[in-house]
Design an enzyme around this catalytic site. Structure first.
Site, mmCIF file in Angstrom:
data_model
loop_
_atom_site.group_PDB
_atom_site.id
_atom_site.type_symbol
_atom_site.label_atom_id
_atom_site.label_comp_id
_atom_site.label_asym_id
_atom_site.label_seq_id
_atom_site.Cartn_x
_atom_site.Cartn_y
_atom_site.Cartn_z
ATOM 1 N N GLU A 185 0.781 -1.300 -0.008
ATOM 2 C CA GLU A 185 -0.111 -0.196 -0.159
ATOM 3 C C GLU A 185 0.790 1.356 0.055
ATOM 4 O OE1 GLU A 185 -2.703 -0.333 3.304
ATOM 5 O OE2 GLU A 185 -4.041 -1.719 2.114
ATOM 6 N N HIS B 114 -10.487 1.653 -0.101
ATOM 7 C CA HIS B 114 -10.783 0.686 0.725
ATOM 8 C C HIS B 114 -12.440 0.463 0.741
ATOM 9 C CE1 HIS B 114 -6.635 1.117 2.382
ATOM 10 N NE2 HIS B 114 -6.756 0.101 3.173
#
Length: 288
Positions: free
Chosen positions: A145, A179
């Site tokens: 990430e 997300h």
């Protein structure tokens, strides 16, 4: 300092495509749309997808910056890695000081873990198990990430002329929105009912908020230090501690005042130490 040779719309579009590609790669495997993210087979497939996203996003960013003349084609591999946050000068400071800073703001939660849950290392409640779920949360997730959402996005945004403030508070939106796909699984696991939809939406809004806040802090660290290792380690640390359990303070009235002082003191100390411990000169940052 990167020359500003990209149009702002090009920088934003590139980041949007990178984020979409990162999330979309999770659903390329057969049955992935309706599988549980906690299925070990799904986790292994997402490891592969994440690795692929890191490679594709990194190569795409370098090609874009070279095509636009931001970095020259003659730049060596070592020089390229140096520009992207993989370098040795200032590395020791980047490995230690941002992590110390993060521990300071988490001083309250750390004390809560130790005094109430007894879950710190060498305490009875400490969970030392390391399995595929821990590997995802504490190792693979933070690394991929930070590479995708910080290393691959911030240089193009800098080259698009965006200010540091705009990048710190704007780029995390890509991270937070990426997300939101978790809402789909929450909705299905809740029975696909109207109540499940409301729960999925509310939890996703909360997740968008705190991932965006963390993303801003992570972008700040990457810009100030110029080292991708700094946000990666802090991401690992934050994932291990999780979101602060404020409710735990109320469970033990004897410790309430002391723990509240730890929370407030941690935030105050963090505010005081934030800029001195991330002074770009200590890290030889080329991004700030």
């Amino acid at each position: 300092m990167l020359p500003q040779l990209l149009d702002p719309s090009e920088g934003i579009l590139f980041c949007a495509l990178v984020a979409a590609g990162f999330v979309g790669s999770f659903y390329l495997f057969p049955g992935a749309l309706f599988a549980s993210r906690n299925d070990p087979a799904v986790i292994r497939n997402r490891f592969k997808a994440s690795l692929g996203s890191c490679v594709v996003s990194s190569v795409s960013m370098v090609l874009l910056l070279q095509y636009k003349g931001v970095i020259g084609y003659e730049v060596s591999i070592l020089g390229l890695f140096h520009s992207l946050g993989f370098r040795f000068d200032g590395l020791m400071a980047a490995l230690f000081l941002p992590l110390l800073l993060t521990a300071v703001i988490f001083f309250g939660p750390i004390m809560s873990e130790g005094l109430i849950h007894e879950a710190l290392p060498f305490q009875p409640g400490f969970n030392s198990a390391f399995n595929i779920f821990a590997l995802r949360t504490y190792v693979v997730g933070p690394i991929v990430e930070e590479i995708v959402f910080r290393m691959c996005m911030i240089p193009p945004l800098k080259a698009s002329g965006f200010s540091n403030v705009a990048i710190i508070f704007g780029s995390p939106l890509f991270f937070g929105i990426a997300h939101l796909h978790h809402a789909w699984e929450a909705y299905r696991q809740g029975g696909s009912t109207p109540h499940a939809l409301r729960q999925a939406v509310s939890s996703s809004i909360f997740q968008l908020a705190y991932t965006s806040v963390f993303g801003a802090y992570s972008a700040f660290l990457f810009l100030r230090t110029g080292h991708i290792a700094a946000p990666i380690l802090c991401h690992m640390f934050c994932n291990y501690l999780g979101f602060p359990d404020f409710e735990a303070i109320r469970h033990d009235p004897k410790l309430k005042t002391a723990l509240m002082a730890c929370y407030v003191g941690g935030v105050a100390a963090f505010s005081f130490m934030l800029f001195p411990l991330t002074e770009p000169g200590m890290y030889h940052s080329v991004l700030w």
